[in-house]
Write a protein that holds these residues in place. Structure first.
Motif, PDB file in Angstrom:
ATOM      1  N   LYS A 366       0.812  -1.217   0.000  1.00 13.07           N
ATOM      2  CA  LYS A 366       0.000   0.000   0.000  1.00 13.07           C
ATOM      3  C   LYS A 366       0.848   1.271   0.000  1.00 13.07           C
ATOM      4  N   ASP A 368       2.662   4.065  -1.732  1.00 10.85           N
ATOM      5  CA  ASP A 368       2.621   4.692  -3.046  1.00 10.85           C
ATOM      6  C   ASP A 368       4.016   4.649  -3.660  1.00 10.85           C
ATOM      7  N   SER A 371       6.500   7.456  -3.636  1.00  6.91           N
ATOM      8  CA  SER A 371       7.298   7.782  -2.447  1.00  6.91           C
ATOM      9  C   SER A 371       8.788   7.547  -2.678  1.00  6.91           C
TER      10      SER A 371
END
Length: 442
Positions: A366, A368, A371
């Motif tokens: 989860k 992203d 990042s």
């Protein structure tokens, strides 16, 4: 650990076979104090192998936990011998609350000694819902889940200076033989082919594991990793012989065997990406990128890149992984707050802190991908999270610490001896079997 098995992939890597992930638990968000400073006045002590840039970047994660919960943190670097250091702290009544365990064998050892708290229901729910089965398996002992994998490593990457390979007129190789041939061409152009971190025995186990997995195949790899296959098996002798061809070739190793034995992991990266390059390539995990970027200012994908560890003798290109698991010690003075830290580490919020800093891969699906700081790492993370089940966990990390994870002993020392004198693969295999048998019986 210093710096031990760490994290990143690359574009075009062989499918990193691991379906991993860790996120805020499946049934609702993980709360690390809920952002209401509910842990103010408490201090969580964390022990781990990280030093240098890795310790610095993990401290950013700890600081984010402090900002969220009010709890202070204290990080203690253990060096490679995490088992010995943590054991002595427990015996001395000074146990840390949380340990970042870099080896499956050490996690197993800690659990069987009764040192670990089972993970909280929140953390267990997170792992069951969002981690691939392989990570739950490696975090469990006898059916009880103790470890949360926060940081994953891709150990089948060969990092290189694009400038060095371009000047030598070679392209990233597809097979092990092509890699050695390319290495000789790089050497002819004025640089050694490889910087080898022989001072750190764990890097040598990684060399062996990649060769063995590709050459002998996953079934024998699994059997050797659990000592159901003896180290005297002909497949081990064959892999050592293959590795020995590299070790004894002075054209291929920067400074030869003697200098390699005096080069630690950060030093090996410096020999390729530092201000005075001595080699064109360095084999190690994706965490090479963090050192190349943080310590030597290299732009990943431009000044430093990698190719997958190539297939050996017609086998499949290997994918060896590793990881650091957070565990909570029963004897820690603040184990309750320690468990809250572990629940925080399971969130994409925590993973994003280190992802932005670089030199990190998260098994949190989860998180992203935006990042991550560069395209190379982003592609690696995507491959890691979306991969299958052919990946194999670092073999030495699965072994008892006395054999696979202790400086100056067991597999680390015996492979250093083999680097020093690779003339007797069969004799080295016999020594490895003797050390393994003793450690597994113990």
């Amino acid at each position: 650990m210093m710096m031990r098995r760490r994290t990143t992939l690359l574009t075009g890597c062989t499918a990193l076979t691991l379906a991993l992930a860790a996120t805020a638990c499946g049934g609702g968000p993980v709360s690390a104090g809920g952002g209401d400073k509910s842990l103010s006045g408490q201090t969580v002590t964390v022990a781990g192998v990280w030093s240098g840039s890795e310790q610095k970047n993990f401290q950013k994660v700890l600081d984010a936990f402090t900002a969220k919960t009010g709890a202070k943190t204290q990080f203690v670097s253990t060096g490679d011998n995490v088992s010995t250091v943590v054991g002595s702290k427990i015996e001395g009544g000074n146990a840390p609350d949380v340990v970042m365990v870099p080896q499956v064998g050490v996690l197993d050892q800690f659990a069987k000694k009764g040192w670990l708290k089972p993970l909280s229901p929140t953390a267990q729910q997170t792992i069951t819902a969002d981690y691939a089965p392989v990570w739950k398996k490696y975090g469990s002992v006898d059916g009880t889940l103790y470890g949360l994998y926060f940081k994953a490593a891709h150990k089948s990457t060969v990092w290189y200076s694009p400038n060095a390979l371009t000047q030598a007129g070679v392209k990233p190789p597809k097979t092990y033989d092509e890699m050695l041939k390319a290495g000789h061409t790089v050497s002819d152009s004025g640089l050694a082919a490889f910087a080898v971190a022989g001072e750190d025995g764990w890097t040598l186990t990684d060399w062996f594991e990649n060769i063995y997995l590709s050459q002998a195949g996953p079934e024998k790899y699994d059997a050797l990793a659990t000592h159901k296959l003896k180290w005297t098996d002909p497949s081990v002798v064959t892999a050592l012989t293959t590795l020995g061809k590299l070790f004894k070739d002075k054209q291929l190793i920067a400074g030869g065997q003697k200098e390699a034995l005096n080069t630690d992991f950060p030093g090996s990266v410096e020999k390729v990406f530092g201000p005075k390059p001595e080699a064109g390539m360095v084999y190690e995990g994706d965490f090479v990128a963090g050192v190349a970027h943080d310590q030597f200012g290299k732009t990943i994908g431009k000044d430093a890149n990698f190719f997958p560890f190539p297939a050996v003798d017609g086998g499949t290109a290997p994918v060896v992984s590793g990881g650091d698991a957070a565990v909570v010690l029963k004897d820690g003075k603040n184990a309750g707050a320690g468990m809250k830290l572990l629940e925080y580490l399971a969130t994409p919020e925590a993973a994003a802190v280190w992802a932005k800093a670089g030199g990190f891969l998260s098994p949190n699906k989860k998180l992203d991908l935006a990042s991550y700081a560069d395209d190379v790492t982003r592609a690696t993370a995507k491959s890691l999270v979306g991969a299958g089940d052919s990946v194999r966990f670092d073999m030495s990390d699965q072994a008892p610490a006395a054999f696979g994870g202790t400086k100056g002993a067991g597999e680390w020392k015996l492979l250093q001896d083999f680097l020093r004198d690779p003339s007797d693969p069969k004799g080295t295999a016999a020594q490895l079997e003797s050390a393994a048998a003793k450690a597994y019986q113990g």
